[in-house]
Write a protein that holds these residues in place. Structure first.
Motif, PDB file in Angstrom:
ATOM      1  N   GLN A 180      -7.072 125.399   9.213  1.00  0.00           N
ATOM      2  CA  GLN A 180      -6.944 125.333  10.577  1.00  0.00           C
ATOM      3  C   GLN A 180      -5.674 124.304  10.942  1.00  0.00           C
ATOM      4  O   GLN A 180      -5.652 123.219  10.106  1.00  0.00           O
ATOM      5  N   LEU A 181      -5.161 124.314  11.930  1.00  0.00           N
ATOM      6  CA  LEU A 181      -4.125 123.474  12.493  1.00  0.00           C
ATOM      7  C   LEU A 181      -4.732 122.876  13.951  1.00  0.00           C
ATOM      8  O   LEU A 181      -3.813 122.517  14.380  1.00  0.00           O
ATOM      9  N   VAL A 182      -5.716 122.606  14.073  1.00  0.00           N
ATOM     10  CA  VAL A 182      -6.282 122.041  15.304  1.00  0.00           C
ATOM     11  C   VAL A 182      -6.981 120.734  14.945  1.00  0.00           C
ATOM     12  O   VAL A 182      -7.434 120.681  13.603  1.00  0.00           O
ATOM     13  N   VAL A 183      -7.419 120.011  15.683  1.00  0.00           N
ATOM     14  CA  VAL A 183      -8.138 118.595  15.398  1.00  0.00           C
ATOM     15  C   VAL A 183      -9.511 118.752  15.598  1.00  0.00           C
ATOM     16  O   VAL A 183      -9.998 119.627  16.453  1.00  0.00           O
ATOM     17  N   ASN A 184     -10.358 118.546  14.747  1.00  0.00           N
ATOM     18  CA  ASN A 184     -11.836 118.541  14.800  1.00  0.00           C
ATOM     19  C   ASN A 184     -12.235 117.736  15.896  1.00  0.00           C
ATOM     20  O   ASN A 184     -11.834 116.949  16.382  1.00  0.00           O
ATOM     21  N   ASN A 185     -13.671 117.943  16.186  1.00  0.00           N
ATOM     22  CA  ASN A 185     -14.202 117.246  17.072  1.00  0.00           C
ATOM     23  C   ASN A 185     -15.518 116.460  16.487  1.00  0.00           C
ATOM     24  O   ASN A 185     -16.301 117.200  16.265  1.00  0.00           O
ATOM     25  N   PRO A 186     -15.671 115.365  16.174  1.00  0.00           N
ATOM     26  CA  PRO A 186     -14.819 114.296  16.324  1.00  0.00           C
ATOM     27  C   PRO A 186     -13.527 114.306  15.472  1.00  0.00           C
ATOM     28  O   PRO A 186     -13.629 114.962  14.498  1.00  0.00           O
ATOM     29  N   PRO A 187     -12.422 113.852  15.930  1.00  0.00           N
ATOM     30  CA  PRO A 187     -11.353 113.721  15.127  1.00  0.00           C
ATOM     31  C   PRO A 187     -11.390 113.178  13.738  1.00  0.00           C
ATOM     32  O   PRO A 187     -12.152 112.026  13.665  1.00  0.00           O
ATOM     33  N   ARG A 188     -10.837 113.753  12.737  1.00  0.00           N
ATOM     34  CA  ARG A 188     -10.941 113.009  11.242  1.00  0.00           C
ATOM     35  C   ARG A 188      -9.558 112.313  10.952  1.00  0.00           C
ATOM     36  O   ARG A 188      -8.458 113.100  10.795  1.00  0.00           O
ATOM     37  N   PRO A 189      -9.457 111.124  11.087  1.00  0.00           N
ATOM     38  CA  PRO A 189      -8.190 110.280  11.003  1.00  0.00           C
ATOM     39  C   PRO A 189      -7.574 110.557   9.629  1.00  0.00           C
ATOM     40  O   PRO A 189      -8.146 110.441   8.528  1.00  0.00           O
ATOM     41  N   VAL A 190      -6.288 110.428   9.592  1.00  0.00           N
ATOM     42  CA  VAL A 190      -5.444 110.313   8.301  1.00  0.00           C
ATOM     43  C   VAL A 190      -5.231 108.600   7.971  1.00  0.00           C
ATOM     44  O   VAL A 190      -4.881 107.950   8.684  1.00  0.00           O
ATOM     45  N   ARG A 191      -5.670 108.478   6.605  1.00  0.00           N
ATOM     46  CA  ARG A 191      -5.720 106.945   6.289  1.00  0.00           C
ATOM     47  C   ARG A 191      -4.560 107.041   5.300  1.00  0.00           C
ATOM     48  O   ARG A 191      -3.829 107.965   4.384  1.00  0.00           O
ATOM     49  N   HIS A 192      -4.198 105.685   4.851  1.00  0.00           N
ATOM     50  CA  HIS A 192      -3.286 105.158   3.735  1.00  0.00           C
ATOM     51  C   HIS A 192      -3.832 105.962   2.510  1.00  0.00           C
ATOM     52  O   HIS A 192      -4.960 105.895   2.031  1.00  0.00           O
ATOM     53  N   GLY A 193      -2.664 106.823   1.652  1.00  0.00           N
ATOM     54  CA  GLY A 193      -3.031 107.157   0.462  1.00  0.00           C
ATOM     55  C   GLY A 193      -3.557 108.634   0.483  1.00  0.00           C
ATOM     56  O   GLY A 193      -3.567 109.214  -0.558  1.00  0.00           O
ATOM     57  N   ASP A 194      -3.921 109.041   1.873  1.00  0.00           N
ATOM     58  CA  ASP A 194      -4.208 110.470   2.044  1.00  0.00           C
ATOM     59  C   ASP A 194      -3.019 111.310   1.644  1.00  0.00           C
ATOM     60  O   ASP A 194      -1.890 111.070   1.575  1.00  0.00           O
ATOM     61  N   VAL A 195      -3.276 112.627   0.899  1.00  0.00           N
ATOM     62  CA  VAL A 195      -2.367 113.659   0.785  1.00  0.00           C
ATOM     63  C   VAL A 195      -2.454 114.670   1.747  1.00  0.00           C
ATOM     64  O   VAL A 195      -3.398 115.117   2.148  1.00  0.00           O
ATOM     65  N   VAL A 196      -1.269 115.065   2.605  1.00  0.00           N
ATOM     66  CA  VAL A 196      -1.147 115.835   3.764  1.00  0.00           C
ATOM     67  C   VAL A 196      -0.371 116.966   3.449  1.00  0.00           C
ATOM     68  O   VAL A 196       0.619 116.907   2.549  1.00  0.00           O
ATOM     69  N   GLN A 197      -0.314 117.826   4.277  1.00  0.00           N
ATOM     70  CA  GLN A 197       0.935 118.900   4.462  1.00  0.00           C
ATOM     71  C   GLN A 197       1.443 118.879   5.821  1.00  0.00           C
ATOM     72  O   GLN A 197       0.712 118.595   6.725  1.00  0.00           O
ATOM     73  N   LEU A 198       2.778 118.879   5.988  1.00  0.00           N
ATOM     74  CA  LEU A 198       3.464 118.696   7.292  1.00  0.00           C
ATOM     75  C   LEU A 198       3.976 120.239   7.449  1.00  0.00           C
ATOM     76  O   LEU A 198       4.941 120.813   6.760  1.00  0.00           O
ATOM     77  N   VAL A 199       3.630 120.869   8.737  1.00  0.00           N
ATOM     78  CA  VAL A 199       3.848 122.183   8.805  1.00  0.00           C
ATOM     79  C   VAL A 199       4.663 121.848  10.293  1.00  0.00           C
ATOM     80  O   VAL A 199       4.488 121.388  11.308  1.00  0.00           O
ATOM     81  N   HIS A 200       5.703 122.728  10.048  1.00  0.00           N
ATOM     82  CA  HIS A 200       6.851 122.610  11.118  1.00  0.00           C
ATOM     83  C   HIS A 200       6.351 123.707  12.336  1.00  0.00           C
ATOM     84  O   HIS A 200       5.925 124.606  12.260  1.00  0.00           O
ATOM     85  N   GLY A 201       6.361 122.851  13.593  1.00  0.00           N
ATOM     86  CA  GLY A 201       5.329 123.508  14.819  1.00  0.00           C
ATOM     87  C   GLY A 201       5.819 124.772  15.132  1.00  0.00           C
ATOM     88  O   GLY A 201       5.244 125.972  15.565  1.00  0.00           O
ATOM     89  N   MET A 202       7.292 125.037  15.070  1.00  0.00           N
ATOM     90  CA  MET A 202       7.718 126.336  16.077  1.00  0.00           C
ATOM     91  C   MET A 202       7.915 127.294  14.740  1.00  0.00           C
ATOM     92  O   MET A 202       8.152 128.719  15.314  1.00  0.00           O
ATOM     93  N   THR A 203       8.127 127.139  13.436  1.00  0.00           N
ATOM     94  CA  THR A 203       8.256 128.079  12.570  1.00  0.00           C
ATOM     95  C   THR A 203       7.144 128.212  11.417  1.00  0.00           C
ATOM     96  O   THR A 203       6.994 129.142  10.691  1.00  0.00           O
ATOM     97  N   THR A 204       6.013 127.140  11.570  1.00  0.00           N
ATOM     98  CA  THR A 204       5.042 127.266  10.840  1.00  0.00           C
ATOM     99  C   THR A 204       5.148 127.263   9.362  1.00  0.00           C
ATOM    100  O   THR A 204       4.435 127.719   8.537  1.00  0.00           O
ATOM    101  N   ARG A 205       6.263 126.582   8.895  1.00  0.00           N
ATOM    102  CA  ARG A 205       6.839 126.557   7.393  1.00  0.00           C
ATOM    103  C   ARG A 205       6.426 125.096   7.205  1.00  0.00           C
ATOM    104  O   ARG A 205       6.598 124.123   7.929  1.00  0.00           O
ATOM    105  N   PHE A 206       6.190 125.037   5.915  1.00  0.00           N
ATOM    106  CA  PHE A 206       5.587 123.701   5.360  1.00  0.00           C
ATOM    107  C   PHE A 206       6.918 122.756   4.834  1.00  0.00           C
ATOM    108  O   PHE A 206       7.681 123.344   4.131  1.00  0.00           O
ATOM    109  N   LEU A 207       6.873 121.433   5.105  1.00  0.00           N
ATOM    110  CA  LEU A 207       7.887 120.531   4.678  1.00  0.00           C
ATOM    111  C   LEU A 207       7.806 120.597   2.939  1.00  0.00           C
ATOM    112  O   LEU A 207       6.546 120.596   2.520  1.00  0.00           O
ATOM    113  N   ASN A 208       8.920 120.854   2.506  1.00  0.00           N
ATOM    114  CA  ASN A 208       8.891 120.940   0.784  1.00  0.00           C
ATOM    115  C   ASN A 208      10.094 120.140   0.482  1.00  0.00           C
ATOM    116  O   ASN A 208      11.253 119.954   0.882  1.00  0.00           O
ATOM    117  N   THR A 209      10.067 119.911  -0.967  1.00  0.00           N
ATOM    118  CA  THR A 209      11.251 119.437  -1.657  1.00  0.00           C
ATOM    119  C   THR A 209      10.970 119.777  -3.049  1.00  0.00           C
ATOM    120  O   THR A 209       9.899 120.038  -3.676  1.00  0.00           O
TER     121      THR A 209
END
Length: 665
Positions: free
Chosen positions: A273-302
């Motif tokens: 899912q790409l929506v915020v839960n209720n209640p929101p689950r905050p992101v903290r230091h050290g967490d592993v995340v993915q960044l999805v480009h909003g308009m093309t839905t492709r993942f930030l990659n290197t």
């Protein structure tokens, strides 16, 4: 009882007519036609007024325009025992406190007007430190007296300038509280503290970034220009111009304008899912995340592919699945740089973060290089290995933020185009804004393009440059920043003469020959200054010496003037910023201060006969006349009150005329 009222009130004043005359001329040259033109003349510099050395034993102290400087004059009169000469300036008297405090106030004003003033302030602190060192070693002063001297100097020259400088910016930040056209060089937090601009956009945004949050990521470094992490449908070329290949993935850049393609969605790698839960689950230091480009839905990659313009770094892209043996590597670990604890929550605007690639340990970084046309001249973003050290270009902060509510792409695109409104406010403290403003002023650099009137430090000494500040829209009237070549060359010559004389006297003193008397007893020197005040003081040749004139005064005057010139001039050779002629004016001031010192020394000490003194006086008068003639000649370019023909303008360009004269001969 009121008999004292019948007594006459006697007021005595010691007026130096030279100083009065010079002050009047200085004010006249500055105020003449000050209301013209009725237009903004940026950094207009008025006339180069010439001056004459004071006839009294106290050397004339003037700015480059000829205006007397009483603070400097008092400074020249300092003695080694902690006070000024004449009883009125005895240590801890009202006059002594007045001049000491005024020096501190003047230093804070100098730095407050322009950072170049810090060089002169450091010179004052250096002189005060040397003076304090002599006080500490003065056995005639008690420990309490020495301590009082040190505390007085610390209060006047350190505490007061610091408090006044803080006060300047406190008032400045109170009065300038609205957004302006150059806010983008400041951090997102600073911009959000101003009315209008970014504050209108970020007002009420959610504070804590959660999984499903829609964010824009701004690079904290902000150089060469402020920009945001960006992507678009275009891909990297298969083959670059230099023959290297690319991944042909979707481009990721840093874009210096607000754009819908700057939006990214923070995704939990373990959920779809790409929506915020209720209640929101905050992101903290050290967490592993993915960044999805909003308009093309492709993942930030290197991955281990060289970046287009920085081959020693990794290419950053949005992953496109071409069904080849290049799997996606889109996991990023959040590193909050300014965290207070290891459980810190990622906050909008306030948190400065690094995104560390899980697979390769590369950090998302702005390289600052402009991509070619295929990259639309946007800025390159790369993956930089952590082993290469920390740099501010690796740090990002969330500027715009909303909680995503739409799972469907079409609805999400509409959501990304709409503004977010929630009621959460964040304000920076005064000290946080003050410190950031100082840092930006120190590190801000203009663009790489060469300014029409920029110059190098070597051009300043020879006066091989000027600045046109104003041109009349219909006539050829104009106002320039330019120097009086007579004053300019005389000041440089005075510096050379002083250095040569200083080393000559120093060499002779090694042979126990004192051409200039000491202030106390010395070999072959006059025993006391009491005889000097009565006109009986003579040097080895039997020539009367100016009362109060000593080797110490000669050395201190030269050290102050030559040192002031050096600290205000030499640092510019190490600066990368665009430089102009006006940057030389503080250094020139100290050169001009040395000019009356040298003239008085030549007149009183080197001209040993009446004939020589008469010839020297005539030479000074001729020099003064030449300076006045040059001033009058260049007056149309100083005040801009006269329309000049092309031939008249060409005639005023002294350098070209001099070069032509040399070629003819």
């Amino acid at each position: 009882m009121l008999g004292f009222l019948k007594r006459p009130v006697v007021v005595t004043a010691d007026i130096n007519l030279n100083v009065v005359a010079l002050t009047a001329v200085g004010l006249l040259s500055r105020l003449w036609h000050l209301a013209y033109p009725r237009a903004v003349v940026i950094q207009q510099q008025r006339a180069r007024v010439v001056f004459a050395p004071a006839a009294s034993p106290h050397w004339g102290v003037l700015d480059p325009h000829g205006l007397p400087d009483p603070v400097g004059a008092r400074f020249f009169s300092l003695r080694c025992h902690g006070g000024c000469s004449a009883d009125a300036y005895w240590p801890f008297s009202l006059s002594w406190w007045f001049w000491l405090m005024l020096t501190g106030v003047a230093c804070s004003c100098a730095v407050g007007v322009k950072y170049m003033g810090i060089f002169t302030y450091l010179l004052v602190l250096a002189v005060a430190s040397v003076h304090a060192w002599h006080l500490i070693g003065d056995q005639t002063l008690s420990n309490v007296c020495v301590l009082c001297h040190l505390l007085a100097r610390a209060a006047a020259l350190l505490v007061i300038p610091t408090l006044m400088y803080l006060l300047f910016f406190y008032v400045h930040l109170i009065l300038v509280y609205r957004s302006g056209p150059h806010d983008q060089i400041m951090s997102s937090a600073f911009q959000a503290s101003l009315e209008g601009g970014l504050a209108r956009i970020t007002q009420g945004q959610p504070l804590e970034v959660a999984y499903g949050s829609q964010v824009t990521l701004k690079n904290v470094f902000g150089k060469p220009v402020p920009c945001w992490l960006h992507s678009h449908q275009s891909t990297y070329p298969m083959i670059y111009e230099n023959g290297r290949g690319s991944s042909h993935q979707q481009q990721v850049t840093c874009y210096p304008f607000k754009d819908v393609n700057n939006w990214w969605i923070v995704k939990d790698p373990g959920r779809h899912q790409l929506v915020v839960n209720n209640p929101p689950r905050p992101v903290r230091h050290g967490d592993v995340v993915q960044l999805v480009h909003g308009m093309t839905t492709r993942f930030l990659n290197t991955h281990d592919v060289a970046a287009p313009l920085s081959p020693h770094s990794q290419e950053v892209s949005c992953y496109v699945d071409y069904n080849i043996s290049m799997p996606s590597q889109n996991l990023w670990r959040l590193d909050i740089v300014n965290r207070e604890s290891d459980t810190e929550v990622w906050k909008t605007i306030l948190s400065e973060v690094r995104l560390v690639h899980v697979n390769t340990s590369a950090v998302l970084k702005l390289s600052g290089a402009h991509l070619p046309d295929w990259g639309f001249q946007q800025l390159e973003v790369v993956g930089e290995k952590l082993s290469r050290g920390y740099h501010e270009s690796m740090v990002w902060n969330v500027e715009e933020h909303r909680y995503g509510k739409s799972q469907e792409q079409k609805e999400r695109e509409l959501e990304l185009h709409s503004p977010a409104q929630m009621d959460v406010s964040r304000n920076l403290s005064f000290m946080a804004r003050f410190l950031e403003l100082q840092w930006r002023m120190l590190t801000a650099k203009s663009d790489d393009s060469e300014h029409k009137y920029s110059s190098s430090p070597l051009d300043w000494v020879t006066l091989d440059t000027s600045i046109a500040y104003w041109l009349h829209p219909r006539t050829s009237a104009q106002i320039h920043l330019l120097g009086n070549i007579v004053i300019w060359a005389s000041a440089s010559l005075a510096m050379v003469v002083y250095v040569l004389l200083f080393f000559w006297y120093l060499l002779r003193r090694r042979r126990s020959i004192c051409d200039i008397p000491e202030e106390t007893k010395c070999c072959r020197c006059i025993p006391t200054l009491l005889e000097a005040s009565s006109g009986k003081c003579k040097d080895q040749a039997g020539i009367a010496v100016t009362p109060g004139y000593s080797w110490l005064r000669w050395v201190l005057a030269g050290a102050l003037c030559a040192g002031g010139w050096a600290v205000n001039y030499l640092p510019f050779f190490m600066m990368e910023k665009t430089l102009f002629l006006y940057h030389y004016l503080p250094a020139l001031t100290f050169q001009i201060l040395l000019l009356p010192v040298v003239l008085q020394h030549v007149s009183d000490h080197l001209c040993r006969s009446q004939l020589l003194r008469s010839l020297f006086s005539a030479l000074v008068v001729a020099w003064y006349s030449c300076a006045c003639h040059v001033f009058n000649t260049l007056r149309p370019l100083t005040y801009g009150d006269k329309s000049l023909s092309p031939s008249e303008l060409k005639a005023l360009r002294w350098k070209d005329s001099w070069d032509i004269l040399i070629r003819k001969h």
